[in-house]
Design a protein around this motif. Sequence first.
Motif, PDB file in Angstrom:
ATOM      1  N   THR A 347       0.820  -1.211   0.000  1.00 30.97           N
ATOM      2  CA  THR A 347       0.000   0.000   0.000  1.00 30.97           C
ATOM      3  C   THR A 347       0.853   1.261   0.000  1.00 30.97           C
ATOM      4  O   THR A 347       1.885   1.330   0.670  1.00 30.97           O
ATOM      5  CB  THR A 347      -0.945   0.036   1.220  1.00 30.97           C
ATOM      6  N   LEU A 348       0.394   2.259  -0.766  1.00 24.63           N
ATOM      7  CA  LEU A 348       1.085   3.544  -0.882  1.00 24.63           C
ATOM      8  C   LEU A 348       0.074   4.674  -0.751  1.00 24.63           C
ATOM      9  O   LEU A 348      -0.877   4.754  -1.526  1.00 24.63           O
ATOM     10  CB  LEU A 348       1.805   3.640  -2.239  1.00 24.63           C
ATOM     11  N   LEU A 349       0.278   5.532   0.238  1.00 27.03           N
ATOM     12  CA  LEU A 349      -0.575   6.705   0.453  1.00 27.03           C
ATOM     13  C   LEU A 349       0.032   7.906  -0.254  1.00 27.03           C
ATOM     14  O   LEU A 349       1.225   8.194  -0.098  1.00 27.03           O
ATOM     15  CB  LEU A 349      -0.695   6.998   1.950  1.00 27.03           C
ATOM     16  N   THR A 350      -0.776   8.608  -1.045  1.00 25.47           N
ATOM     17  CA  THR A 350      -0.337   9.863  -1.631  1.00 25.47           C
ATOM     18  C   THR A 350      -1.034  11.011  -0.905  1.00 25.47           C
ATOM     19  O   THR A 350      -2.223  10.912  -0.556  1.00 25.47           O
ATOM     20  CB  THR A 350      -0.628   9.926  -3.140  1.00 25.47           C
ATOM     21  N   LEU A 351      -0.293  12.086  -0.670  1.00 30.87           N
ATOM     22  CA  LEU A 351      -0.794  13.172   0.178  1.00 30.87           C
ATOM     23  C   LEU A 351      -1.452  14.288  -0.625  1.00 30.87           C
ATOM     24  O   LEU A 351      -1.572  15.416  -0.142  1.00 30.87           O
ATOM     25  CB  LEU A 351       0.355  13.733   1.022  1.00 30.87           C
ATOM     26  N   THR A 352      -1.917  13.985  -1.837  1.00 26.77           N
ATOM     27  CA  THR A 352      -2.587  14.980  -2.670  1.00 26.77           C
ATOM     28  C   THR A 352      -4.100  14.974  -2.485  1.00 26.77           C
ATOM     29  O   THR A 352      -4.809  15.682  -3.210  1.00 26.77           O
ATOM     30  CB  THR A 352      -2.258  14.730  -4.159  1.00 26.77           C
TER      31      THR A 352
END
Length: 392
Positions: A347-352
């Motif tokens: 899993t990868l969270l993007t902060l946009t």
Amino acid sequence: MQRSVEGQPGSPVNYSCTHSKLNLLLNVNIYSSASPHISLLNLSKNREFRVFFFSVSKVTSSNNRHRPGRYSFLIQFYAVTTASSPMSASKCTRLSGALVKQLLDSVDSILFDCDGVIWRGDQAIPGAPQVINLLKEKGKKVFFVTNNSTKSRKMYADKMTTLGFDVKEDEVFGTAYCCAVYLKTVCKLEGKVYLIGSDAMRQELEAVEIQQTGVGPDHICGKQIDWANVPLDPEVKAVVVGFDEHFSYMKMNRAMQYLSQRDCLFVGTNRDTRLPLEGGKAVPGTGCLLRAIETAAQREAQTVGKPNHFMFDCVASQFGVKADRCLMVGDRLDTDILLGSNCGLKTLLTLTGVSTVADAEAHQKSGCAERQGMVPDYYVESIADLIPALQG
């Protein structure tokens, strides 16, 4: 491991159990003695074990189709031990430098959420089209999974093409499409749907030869006794709830009357309660409509959208995606990241978009097993951070 589960037809049953280092929470929807449906709602994050699949078989039944009774099912769980690796040593790690290439080399398929990840509103996130196109050039399978039920696959593909993304229609998995697939393949629905939702949902249902009624306004008239005896289509065998800008008291009432028939299926697209907008604004989401109908009908719906694993199942079954070689990229911890955790994906969270690193760290430090599923493996400021590794 085998466990026996009993439940009332047409109603979900929450069932928890522990096997070795696995903590499982299951949701059992018993539609008929021939077609129980079980969803893995939560798997406490454990680096040594992952559940790959489970099978269900009928043990006993004390009812027929028209008279509710109880069913008992035998559930067989299959778990495997996975070797630990340096990449899985810690959670919520900033993805940068050589770690980016290491992660990308470890996966063959990547699932992207849409709003807040590859675009905001009608504008692409800077660098996002380049990331998607480079990933495909590198031979990665790329798919798009969204809980938004207001657009069909074709509508999403057209929007992405306009924004500069190299995308095919069959790479898009929205809840409008997944809901239609669920009704056709899992529920094997024979009959119409009372649809509280968009015209896009109507299109996706009709594409799999399921007829619907209900799209558009339904104005109130008469008195309360008239509402309780509102005309119902006898061919309707399921109530389906997605986002509906025409949602009204009469639609909620009509859904409740259909759902008073215990063999009527109850399916929702997703449980997102708020739809974030630019400037910190938000509007009520589908989850609010679904909860209102659940309260009125005194029944719980089966949902197909994130974080339910069914959306990943759709992708995996059509394209042969393997969970241990797949990455989920999203901006929401409670839907995107939890979907990845539930399905055993990286899993990868993007902060946009919606969630922040502080939100993830709060879950991580909570000591709550359920909240650990909302802690991403990695995070980036934007998916554009992947460009240097893709160009190298």
